[in-house]
Scaffold this active site. Sequence first.
Site, mmCIF file in Angstrom:
data_model
loop_
_atom_site.group_PDB
_atom_site.id
_atom_site.type_symbol
_atom_site.label_atom_id
_atom_site.label_comp_id
_atom_site.label_asym_id
_atom_site.label_seq_id
_atom_site.Cartn_x
_atom_site.Cartn_y
_atom_site.Cartn_z
ATOM 1 N N TYR A 223 0.972 -1.262 -0.033
ATOM 2 C CA TYR A 223 -0.012 -0.032 -0.083
ATOM 3 C C TYR A 223 0.924 1.156 0.118
ATOM 4 C CZ TYR A 223 -4.787 -0.938 0.365
ATOM 5 O OH TYR A 223 -6.259 -1.270 -0.038
ATOM 6 N N GLU B 74 -0.544 4.921 -0.570
ATOM 7 C CA GLU B 74 -1.175 6.137 -0.784
ATOM 8 C C GLU B 74 -0.402 7.276 -0.538
ATOM 9 O OE1 GLU B 74 -2.754 3.604 0.755
ATOM 10 O OE2 GLU B 74 -4.941 3.699 0.549
ATOM 11 N N ASP C 89 -6.196 13.991 -25.100
ATOM 12 C CA ASP C 89 -6.179 12.706 -24.577
ATOM 13 C C ASP C 89 -5.488 12.023 -26.032
ATOM 14 O OD1 ASP C 89 -6.678 10.091 -24.242
ATOM 15 O OD2 ASP C 89 -8.826 10.310 -23.985
ATOM 16 N N THR D 234 -3.340 6.416 -22.058
ATOM 17 C CA THR D 234 -3.376 4.988 -21.715
ATOM 18 C C THR D 234 -1.665 4.629 -21.707
ATOM 19 O OG1 THR D 234 -3.870 4.116 -23.555
ATOM 20 C CG2 THR D 234 -5.582 4.108 -21.875
ATOM 21 N N LYS E 63 -1.113 1.144 -25.176
ATOM 22 C CA LYS E 63 -1.383 1.197 -26.627
ATOM 23 C C LYS E 63 -0.104 1.120 -27.303
ATOM 24 C CE LYS E 63 -6.392 2.775 -26.305
ATOM 25 N NZ LYS E 63 -6.719 3.370 -24.919
ATOM 26 N N ARG F 14 -1.150 -2.313 -18.982
ATOM 27 C CA ARG F 14 -2.714 -1.504 -18.814
ATOM 28 C C ARG F 14 -2.845 -0.707 -17.724
ATOM 29 N NH1 ARG F 14 -6.639 -2.733 -22.081
ATOM 30 N NH2 ARG F 14 -5.183 -4.240 -23.200
HETATM 31 N N1 DSN Z 1 -11.021 1.026 -25.773
HETATM 32 C C1 DSN Z 1 -9.977 1.875 -26.210
HETATM 33 C C2 DSN Z 1 -10.093 1.884 -27.741
HETATM 34 O O1 DSN Z 1 -10.012 0.603 -28.400
HETATM 35 O O2 DSN Z 1 -9.699 2.746 -28.368
HETATM 36 C C3 DSN Z 1 -10.049 3.376 -25.736
HETATM 37 O O3 DSN Z 1 -10.618 3.133 -24.490
#
Ligand code: DSN
Length: 437
Positions: free
Chosen positions: A45, A47, A196, A223, A226, A232
Amino acid sequence: MNDEVFEIIKQEEKRQSEGLELIPSENYVSANVLQAMGSVLTNKYSEGYPGKRYYGGNENVDQIETLAIERAKQLFNADHANVQPHSGANANEAVYFAWCKPGDTILAMSLPAGGHLTHGSPVTRSAKIYNFIGYGVTASGDIDYDELEKLALDNEPSLILVGYSAFMKIPDFGRVKSIADKVSQQSGHEVLLMADMAHVAGLIAGKVHPNPLDHGFQVMTSTTHKTLRGPRGGLIISKGKVGNPLKKCEHKLENIPTLIDRAVFPGTQGGPLEHIIAAKAVAFQEDLQPEFRDYAARIIKNAQTLANELRDLGFELQGGGTDNHLLLVNVKSSFGFDGKIYEKALDLVGLTLNANALPTDKGGAFRPSGVRLGTPAITTRGLGEAEMKQIANWMKRVADICAESQEESALDNYNEELATIRDEVRELALAFPVPGI
Ligand code: DSN
């Protein structure tokens, strides 16, 4: 280990190895990233933030999180990074919470135009708190900047968001910045510019796509799984003064890094996932290497080669092609069937992508006219120009089958043809191993 879970994981390894991943938001992590995720850091933990925790025993965690933060800052030329968001959705929510009051207006690309659920879809929590207004795209697939400007001046948003999950152009960040400046002048309030970049963050890190923070944007969310090829999770980077996250600070744009820290914890999240943060740190170090720039450039080259091949075979592409990693194909206008049957048929041959609505679809989320695909994952496996041609060829053969069958249930009549293509896909996929397996 005899838990059946591990048997199922083995089956998933086989599925990934024997198929080709064309979902543009997916990728394969390295063995080192996998190892960091599967470490004892999950037991802890922590925080708070490095040096400012609410639990003891964080001397190692502090070093790891600091490495992740410093590497993220270096990757994106940022003053500040928060590496704790559990996901892209959490990252976005934290930024809204950091800057906007309930009822404030946020201007973002609408979902049908290519935006994301978390950018104001009525089914989300944020949309119940803030007043989202959506802008669209032009017939050529670019952001409709004139509409964006008009909506901005008419509604004086607190936050303007550029971000998407199905958009193939390079945003003109400078133009959006000048619109935000006009809104500030007219309204007398500061406007937060947020990008984003979940889909293209790896292209930005690889220096083949402009960085919104270099063009007047204060915040970028992403994220990490990707194009960044990490675990993730989520990430928020920003420009501004970095203050003490345990102390309140004034609601000013220059304080956005501290406002964000406070919005992530304790604002919207509890204990950070330090095993995931360690994996983010490992991935960011990989992303800082010169080879990663080459990878990012190859993603775009592969996407453009695939686009050209598909176009030659009669596939109609939204926006005419792509400037990034992603393609949207209008299978309805090209061949007369919808995206769902095509997604299903391609799944049967080991090519994974997703049915996707097009900006012109009217409420067609369940039977959309298109499919969305991209090249980040297959480029990681080392596929190049010759393989893009092969994939386009398989996609056309499957399209011919769908055009004849029209119904998902009728695909059974084509089992033999589909099995032949499946064998060809498997053979090629196995020649390009998945990292970490
Ligand atoms: N699920 C993602 C995508 O495929 O673009 C975005 O959150």
